[in-house]
Enzyme design. Structure first.
Site, PDB file in Angstrom:
ATOM      1  N   CYS A   9      26.544 -18.307 -28.623  1.00 59.36           N
ATOM      2  CA  CYS A   9      26.237 -18.764 -29.992  1.00 59.36           C
ATOM      3  C   CYS A   9      24.963 -18.069 -30.496  1.00 59.36           C
ATOM      4  O   CYS A   9      24.864 -17.733 -31.684  1.00 59.36           O
ATOM      5  CB  CYS A   9      26.072 -20.281 -30.031  1.00 59.36           C
ATOM      6  N   ASP A  32      29.491  -6.367 -22.381  1.00 59.08           N
ATOM      7  CA  ASP A  32      29.013  -7.292 -21.353  1.00 59.08           C
ATOM      8  C   ASP A  32      27.694  -6.759 -20.784  1.00 59.08           C
ATOM      9  O   ASP A  32      27.557  -5.574 -20.510  1.00 59.08           O
ATOM     10  CB  ASP A  32      30.060  -7.429 -20.241  1.00 59.08           C
ATOM     11  N   HIS A  48      31.772 -22.276 -31.597  1.00 61.84           N
ATOM     12  CA  HIS A  48      31.599 -22.670 -30.197  1.00 61.84           C
ATOM     13  C   HIS A  48      32.735 -23.565 -29.710  1.00 61.84           C
ATOM     14  O   HIS A  48      32.899 -24.690 -30.187  1.00 61.84           O
ATOM     15  CB  HIS A  48      30.264 -23.401 -30.022  1.00 61.84           C
ATOM     16  N   GLY A  94      36.331 -18.903 -12.531  1.00 68.10           N
ATOM     17  CA  GLY A  94      35.322 -17.849 -12.639  1.00 68.10           C
ATOM     18  C   GLY A  94      34.495 -17.923 -13.905  1.00 68.10           C
ATOM     19  O   GLY A  94      33.696 -17.025 -14.179  1.00 68.10           O
ATOM     20  N   HIS A  99      31.484 -20.713 -23.346  1.00 64.43           N
ATOM     21  CA  HIS A  99      31.890 -20.392 -24.718  1.00 64.43           C
ATOM     22  C   HIS A  99      33.064 -19.425 -24.524  1.00 64.43           C
ATOM     23  O   HIS A  99      32.893 -18.371 -23.887  1.00 64.43           O
ATOM     24  CB  HIS A  99      30.722 -19.738 -25.477  1.00 64.43           C
ATOM     25  N   HIS A 101      35.687 -16.737 -24.058  1.00 67.12           N
ATOM     26  CA  HIS A 101      35.581 -15.279 -24.185  1.00 67.12           C
ATOM     27  C   HIS A 101      36.729 -14.613 -23.449  1.00 67.12           C
ATOM     28  O   HIS A 101      37.175 -15.097 -22.412  1.00 67.12           O
ATOM     29  CB  HIS A 101      34.244 -14.760 -23.650  1.00 67.12           C
ATOM     30  N   HIS A 103      37.576 -11.141 -21.503  1.00 61.98           N
ATOM     31  CA  HIS A 103      37.011  -9.926 -20.924  1.00 61.98           C
ATOM     32  C   HIS A 103      37.983  -8.780 -21.183  1.00 61.98           C
ATOM     33  O   HIS A 103      39.177  -8.904 -20.906  1.00 61.98           O
ATOM     34  CB  HIS A 103      36.872 -10.059 -19.404  1.00 61.98           C
TER      35      HIS A 103
END
Ligand code: 5GP
Ligand code: ZN
Length: 145
Positions: A9, A32, A48, A94, A99, A101, A103
């Site tokens: 956020c 990242d 969020h 993992g 929040h 996301h 990958h």
């Protein structure tokens, strides 16, 4: 965790820095900070939500749409051997940042990347800030087009 304590956020609000590569009305993509592989990016909803279970499916659809765009850019710009899209819900899966996301992980021959890779790995090349910034410039430029 409340939105005010959430690092992602803060990245959305720009009170924390990130190597941003793409944004639209509801989603944001950035590099990242501790890449599991060269070119590792993240795609998040601007709002969020801790996990996929906390958000309307259509809102996750918008994150998925941005992840597909970013994956395409990663594939064209970095020419990996493959791209994994991974999204973790809960510690056992993992998830370390609460929040939502996705990958975007470029894959390379023999990278032996496990789904639950070591989030705190200290491989020097992976932590190279200049290398991350250089990849961000290339992806940002591709995503603008
Ligand atoms: P998770 O472990 O929840 O699946 O993924 C969280 C990811 O967020 C990790 O890959 C971690 O390196 C990344 N991350 C954690 N804090 C930050 C930060 O402050 N900035 C950026 N750009 N990435 C972060
Ligand atoms: Zn958040």
């Amino acid at each position: 965790m409340s939105a005010s304590d959430c690092i992602f956020c803060k990245i959305v609000a720009r009170t924390s820095d990130s190597q941003e590569i793409y944004q639209d009305e509801t989603t944001l993509a950035f590099m990242d900070i501790h890449p599991a592989n060269d070119g590792h990016c993240l795609v998040i909803p601007k709002a969020h939500f801790e996990t996929v279970f906390d958000m309307p499916p259509a809102a996750f659809g918008r994150v998925g749409s941005t992840a597909a765009k970013v994956a395409r850019a990663v594939n064209e710009v970095l020419r990996p051997r493959g791209v994994s899209l991974i999204q973790a819900n809960g510690e056992l899966a993992g998830q370390s940042v609460l929040h939502v996301h996705v990958h975007v992980l470029p894959r390379r021959t023999d990278d032996n990347l496990l789904i639950n890779w070591d989030r705190n790995s200290n491989n020097e090349r992976r932590f190279d800030r200049e290398r991350i910034a250089e990849i961000a410039v290339r992806l940002r430029s591709r995503l603008r087009g």
